[in-house]
Scaffold this motif. Structure first.
Motif, PDB file in Angstrom:
ATOM      1  N   PRO A  28       0.913  -1.081   0.034  1.00 40.77           N
ATOM      2  CA  PRO A  28      -0.135  -0.027   0.102  1.00 40.77           C
ATOM      3  C   PRO A  28       0.715   1.408  -0.063  1.00 40.77           C
ATOM      4  CG  PRO A  28      -0.927  -1.493   1.736  1.00 40.77           C
ATOM      5  CD  PRO A  28       0.450  -2.041   0.983  1.00 40.77           C
ATOM      6  N   SER A  29       2.027   1.261   0.387  1.00 38.40           N
ATOM      7  CA  SER A  29       2.846   2.402   0.745  1.00 38.40           C
ATOM      8  C   SER A  29       3.735   2.803  -0.714  1.00 38.40           C
ATOM      9  CB  SER A  29       4.089   2.280   1.789  1.00 38.40           C
ATOM     10  OG  SER A  29       4.849   0.889   1.772  1.00 38.40           O
ATOM     11  N   ALA A  30       3.538   1.893  -1.616  1.00 38.11           N
ATOM     12  CA  ALA A  30       4.487   1.742  -2.724  1.00 38.11           C
ATOM     13  C   ALA A  30       3.766   3.120  -3.665  1.00 38.11           C
ATOM     14  CB  ALA A  30       4.244   0.589  -3.543  1.00 38.11           C
ATOM     15  N   PRO A  31       4.615   3.960  -4.241  1.00 33.59           N
ATOM     16  CA  PRO A  31       4.033   4.865  -5.117  1.00 33.59           C
ATOM     17  C   PRO A  31       3.393   4.210  -6.424  1.00 33.59           C
ATOM     18  CG  PRO A  31       6.368   4.616  -5.502  1.00 33.59           C
ATOM     19  CD  PRO A  31       6.037   3.994  -4.246  1.00 33.59           C
ATOM     20  N   ALA A  32       1.976   4.563  -6.768  1.00 30.34           N
ATOM     21  CA  ALA A  32       1.344   3.563  -7.778  1.00 30.34           C
ATOM     22  C   ALA A  32       0.484   4.703  -8.446  1.00 30.34           C
ATOM     23  CB  ALA A  32       0.593   2.627  -7.095  1.00 30.34           C
ATOM     24  N   ALA A  33       0.101   4.228  -9.829  1.00 28.77           N
ATOM     25  CA  ALA A  33      -0.584   4.924 -10.457  1.00 28.77           C
ATOM     26  C   ALA A  33      -1.624   4.253 -11.605  1.00 28.77           C
ATOM     27  CB  ALA A  33      -0.339   6.049 -11.408  1.00 28.77           C
TER      28      ALA A  33
END
Length: 524
Positions: A28-33
């Motif tokens: 959940p903490s990973a940068p995502a798009a």
């Protein structure tokens, strides 16, 4: 005095990213798009810290955040995984309405009185969603859905009767919420110097109706803290609900998807026959074991047949895949319009009014029937979109899908100059292009023909004399996924005719000493 009901809106920030991450198992903490048509439609807070934003191209987003986790846009996934959140809210409050995946609305008055006030209700629902669904959320309370949604984004409890004051300093861009499609109106208002909702609300309604597009009146009501449309005063016919009973219980998602399309068409047609459109839809499912599930979807815009089918499909998928899914298959589905507006709120498409209305409706039903028999891809319509070559500019859209260009407004350097070919073969047709001495015409990397073309033979046919030519135009593929392709050139030629007259063709050739010539299009 506002005519808008007092609502609590629970908002799950960046829900498309949350749902995509949950489905893919990414941290959940990973940068995502989430991307659609190679553009960012949603991104996480950590991605925004790296400069990623909505509307950004994938290449630009990844250059700013090399570790960006990429997900593809999937509305079905977003809706399916949102069902546990809606169920958690429903466990504490009645009248839960799903606005769209990521947002639910609840009438405030009864629940707030029971739990000891609006602030206590908001805190309870935040804790309940975190405990039962494992999702972080924010809550806002205000008069009307629009104001309550903006309040939720700011975790604000707007006092009763003060929605207009709350909205006044906010940016005019807030009118363009996801799914509302008010981008052109917002751009027009900005060009006129109306930068805030308060400035727009200060205009007289009669001036807005006379000087702006039709949808501006509804937006103006929202900016003033009122309901989007006045309430419908007429008595409703008793037969608006649509019920479908199944001999074989629905247990699979693909079965539910097929049923949703048919049921949505019937529901929409029944309302249209009475001159009505639905803005709040109740979906009721009864299982073989006698269980009953109910979910209400609230919509800012009146539902079309496709939008109705989407919500039925999403809800059935949510029920059939949730952790607390029914113990038996669905044997009956009912669609019940909880709130309707006049049918003039729907924008009618060309061919759906006047003498052609019946024919258009029959044709639409026939095409839907063909899709039911042969699949969605069996019926398609062409759409002119962005691209460099004539074949790249035409996309085939399945019947019923939104017809929105994805990349028509980009510059497309190297695009073929007008006019475009009227006929584009589905596959390249081989051709032989010879110069005056019978040698194959070559094109250099600098975009120069060795000798002018003299004759052209198409697909093994007899050679025809070239009476005019233009070009070449060299194309060097640079787009992601196409950089391994060989550069090529396009040439326009006019061939002398015999009985069928002259013929104009668009030819394509690879560069170098061993060119491969093909016919890419034919001019009428």
């Amino acid at each position: 005095m506002s005519d808008a009901p007092r609502l609590l809106v629970l908002w799950c920030p960046d829900w498309p990213v949350v749902a995509a991450g949950a489905a893919a198992g990414s941290p959940p903490s990973a940068p995502a798009a989430v991307f659609s048509a190679n553009r960012v439609v949603a991104c996480s807070a950590s991605a925004r810290q790296h400069g990623v934003g909505r509307g950004m191209r994938r290449r630009d987003a990844q250059s700013r955040c090399p570790g960006l986790v990429v997900h593809q846009h999937d509305p079905d996934r977003d809706a399916r995984l949102f069902e546990p959140v809606a169920a958690a809210v429903e466990g504490q409050a009645v009248g839960v309405e799903v606005v769209r995946p990521g947002i639910v609305a609840v009438p405030v008055d009864g629940a707030a009185g029971y739990f000891g006030g609006e602030a206590a209700l908001a805190e309870l629902l935040i804790d309940e969603v975190a405990a039962r669904a494992g999702v972080e959320c924010q809550v806002g309370i205000a008069d009307g859905l629009f104001a309550a949604t903006l309040a939720a984004r700011r975790s604000a409890l707007v006092p009763r009767g003060t929605a207009k004051d709350f909205l006044a300093p906010l940016s005019i861009a807030e009118l363009n919420q996801p799914g509302d499609d008010r981008g052109e109106l917002v751009d027009l208002l900005k060009r006129l110097g109306l930068r805030t909702l308060g400035a727009f609300a200060a205009l007289a309604e009669r001036d807005v109706a006379g000087r702006f597009p039709k949808d501006a009146v509804a937006a103006h009501r929202l900016a003033r803290g009122r309901s989007e449309r006045p309430p419908l005063r007429r008595a409703l016919p008793p037969d608006l609900a649509v019920t479908e009973t199944f001999d074989e219980p629905l247990k699979r998602i693909d079965e539910a998807a097929f049923v949703a399309k048919t049921l949505g068409e019937r529901f929409f047609a029944g309302l249209a026959n009475h001159g009505l459109a639905c803005t709040r839809l109740a979906i009721v499912a009864v299982t073989e074991a006698g269980e009953e599930r109910v979910r209400v979807w609230r919509c800012a815009e009146p539902l079309t047949a496709r939008a109705t089918a989407d919500r039925v499909r999403w809800q059935c998928e949510g029920w059939l895949t949730a952790r607390d899914r029914p113990t038996a298959g669905i044997v009956r589905l009912r669609l019940d319009p909880e709130e309707v507006v006049g049918g003039e709120a729907l924008q009618l498409q060309l061919g759906s009014v006047g003498a052609d209305a019946d024919a258009a409706e029959r044709a639409g039903r026939a095409l839907v029937r063909i899709q039911g028999l042969l699949g969605p891809a069996a019926v398609v319509t062409p759409l002119l979109d962005g691209g460099r070559g004539p074949g790249e500019r035409v996309r085939l859209i399945p019947w019923g899908e939104p017809r929105r260009p994805l990349a028509a407004d980009r510059p497309w350097p190297g695009r073929l100059p007008a006019p475009s070919p009227t006929v584009v073969p589905p596959r390249p047709v081989p051709a032989e292009v010879l110069d005056a001495v019978g040698d194959v015409v070559r094109c250099t990397a600098r975009g120069e023909l060795g000798y002018p073309p003299s004759t052209v033979a198409v697909d093994g046919g007899p050679p025809r004399r070239v009476i005019g030519s233009a070009g070449p135009w060299v194309v060097r593929p640079t787009l992601p996924g196409r950089r391994g392709e060989r550069p090529f050139a396009r040439v326009q030629v006019v061939l002398a005719g015999d009985t069928d007259g002259d013929v104009a063709l668009l030819l394509r050739a690879t560069l170098g000493d061993d060119p491969q010539w093909t016919v890419e299009g034919c001019y009428d």
